[in-house]
Motif scaffolding. Structure first.
Motif, PDB file in Angstrom:
ATOM      1  N   ALA A   1       0.836  -1.200   0.000  1.00 25.77           N
ATOM      2  CA  ALA A   1       0.000   0.000   0.000  1.00 25.77           C
ATOM      3  C   ALA A   1       0.867   1.244   0.000  1.00 25.77           C
ATOM      4  O   ALA A   1       1.990   1.239   0.504  1.00 25.77           O
ATOM      5  CB  ALA A   1      -0.927   0.017   1.219  1.00 25.77           C
ATOM      6  N   ILE A   2       0.308   2.328  -0.567  1.00 23.25           N
ATOM      7  CA  ILE A   2       0.880   3.657  -0.396  1.00 23.25           C
ATOM      8  C   ILE A   2      -0.237   4.587   0.070  1.00 23.25           C
ATOM      9  O   ILE A   2      -1.408   4.407  -0.274  1.00 23.25           O
ATOM     10  CB  ILE A   2       1.533   4.223  -1.674  1.00 23.25           C
ATOM     11  CG1 ILE A   2       0.506   4.411  -2.795  1.00 23.25           C
ATOM     12  CG2 ILE A   2       2.681   3.357  -2.136  1.00 23.25           C
ATOM     13  CD1 ILE A   2       1.044   5.226  -3.967  1.00 23.25           C
ATOM     14  N   LEU A   3       0.151   5.573   0.874  1.00 18.93           N
ATOM     15  CA  LEU A   3      -0.783   6.569   1.364  1.00 18.93           C
ATOM     16  C   LEU A   3      -0.040   7.896   1.388  1.00 18.93           C
ATOM     17  O   LEU A   3       1.037   7.992   1.986  1.00 18.93           O
ATOM     18  CB  LEU A   3      -1.271   6.188   2.760  1.00 18.93           C
ATOM     19  CG  LEU A   3      -2.457   6.949   3.341  1.00 18.93           C
ATOM     20  CD1 LEU A   3      -3.694   6.813   2.462  1.00 18.93           C
ATOM     21  CD2 LEU A   3      -2.758   6.450   4.752  1.00 18.93           C
ATOM     22  N   VAL A   4      -0.599   8.907   0.723  1.00 19.94           N
ATOM     23  CA  VAL A   4       0.065  10.203   0.573  1.00 19.94           C
ATOM     24  C   VAL A   4      -0.889  11.311   0.989  1.00 19.94           C
ATOM     25  O   VAL A   4      -2.083  11.279   0.658  1.00 19.94           O
ATOM     26  CB  VAL A   4       0.508  10.427  -0.891  1.00 19.94           C
ATOM     27  CG1 VAL A   4       1.096  11.823  -1.075  1.00 19.94           C
ATOM     28  CG2 VAL A   4       1.523   9.369  -1.313  1.00 19.94           C
ATOM     29  N   HIS A   5      -0.360  12.305   1.701  1.00 18.31           N
ATOM     30  CA  HIS A   5      -1.111  13.526   1.976  1.00 18.31           C
ATOM     31  C   HIS A   5      -0.373  14.677   1.320  1.00 18.31           C
ATOM     32  O   HIS A   5       0.787  14.936   1.633  1.00 18.31           O
ATOM     33  CB  HIS A   5      -1.245  13.779   3.480  1.00 18.31           C
ATOM     34  CG  HIS A   5      -2.222  14.880   3.799  1.00 18.31           C
ATOM     35  ND1 HIS A   5      -1.967  16.209   3.549  1.00 18.31           N
ATOM     36  CD2 HIS A   5      -3.479  14.831   4.319  1.00 18.31           C
ATOM     37  CE1 HIS A   5      -3.000  16.938   3.915  1.00 18.31           C
ATOM     38  NE2 HIS A   5      -3.936  16.121   4.386  1.00 18.31           N
ATOM     39  N   ALA A   6      -1.042  15.365   0.399  1.00 17.54           N
ATOM     40  CA  ALA A   6      -0.445  16.464  -0.333  1.00 17.54           C
ATOM     41  C   ALA A   6      -1.420  17.641  -0.382  1.00 17.54           C
ATOM     42  O   ALA A   6      -2.637  17.449  -0.275  1.00 17.54           O
ATOM     43  CB  ALA A   6      -0.094  16.026  -1.764  1.00 17.54           C
ATOM     44  N   PRO A   7      -0.908  18.857  -0.563  1.00 21.47           N
ATOM     45  CA  PRO A   7      -1.799  20.012  -0.679  1.00 21.47           C
ATOM     46  C   PRO A   7      -2.810  19.870  -1.815  1.00 21.47           C
ATOM     47  O   PRO A   7      -3.930  20.385  -1.715  1.00 21.47           O
ATOM     48  CB  PRO A   7      -0.826  21.171  -0.927  1.00 21.47           C
ATOM     49  CG  PRO A   7       0.445  20.741  -0.285  1.00 21.47           C
ATOM     50  CD  PRO A   7       0.510  19.268  -0.536  1.00 21.47           C
TER      51      PRO A   7
END
Length: 229
Positions: A167-173
């Motif tokens: 899995a990947i999980l990203v928080h970006a603007p």
């Protein structure tokens, strides 16, 4: 046969884009449901004998203004089974990694500037070395760098029993729906995660093209789907 959960993972921050990300693969199913956590203030992972509250609570404390290292240290200090845990993560002003002495071998971690890497039940330390090197060598966006990091670990030997989920999980603007991707059961989950990432990027472009055909004029924000955390 694979019976015991084992994992390698990376947490990272790109200060230039104010983006946080976590990526993980393991020898049991649905790792994305329990191990990675991100927000606008941090990225955290909990593994080995996973305690989901450690990942969730570390991020909640980072959102409240705590340093990620202080957050994890407080959580581990209150955990009577801390020696069986492996946790790590990054915040805006600190990095942290911990490998309990009762984590199954091979187990260990690395702490770098704006990233941490950790794993347990691995072929050896070369796995997390390769995860670190692949992340640093990749110059794409956070999602690309995270998948490349997992691919590096697989190529170096990976989980000692092979992988089953990733899995990947990203928080970006500017969130994208490919910032939250999971392969829950596969003989080649990291390779499948790469395929999924590429397909998701193509899907975004396809949705835009199809919407353009349907409507001569429409609010562009309709295509800003955001990400479910």
């Amino acid at each position: 046969m694979r019976h015991t959960p084992g994992t390698f993972s990376i947490a990272a921050r790109d200060p230039a884009t104010d983006t946080y990300g976590a990526a993980v693969t393991t020898g049991t199913v649905a790792v994305g449901a329990t191990c990675p956590y991100v927000s606008s203030n941090g990225a955290a992972l909990t593994q080995a004998f996973t305690k989901t509250e450690h990942g969730r609570d570390a991020i909640e404390r980072a959102d409240a203004g705590d340093r990620i290292d202080d957050a994890f240290e407080a959580l581990l200090a209150a955990d009577e089974h801390a020696d069986f845990r492996q946790v790590h993560g990054v915040g805006s002003d600190s990095e942290f990694a911990f490998t309990g002495e009762h984590c199954s071998e091979w187990a260990g971690h690395r702490i770098g500037e704006q990233y941490t890497v950790a794993g347990n039940i691995l072929a050896g330390p070369e796995t997390i070395d390769a995860v670190e090197a692949a992340y640093l060598d990749e110059d794409g966006d956070m999602a690309t760098r995270l998948v490349s990091a997992l691919e590096g670990g697989v190529a170096a030997g990976g989980d000692d029993r092979g992988e089953m989920s990733a899995a990947i999980l990203v928080h970006a603007p500017e969130p994208e729906f490919y910032h939250n991707l999971r392969v829950d059961l596969s003989e080649t989950p990291v390779a499948d995660l790469r395929t999924l990432l590429e397909a998701a990027r193509e899907a975004k472009a396809r949705v835009k093209a199809e919407t353009d055909k349907l409507f001569e004029h429409y609010p562009e924000e309709l295509l800003d789907f955001g990400v479910k955390y």
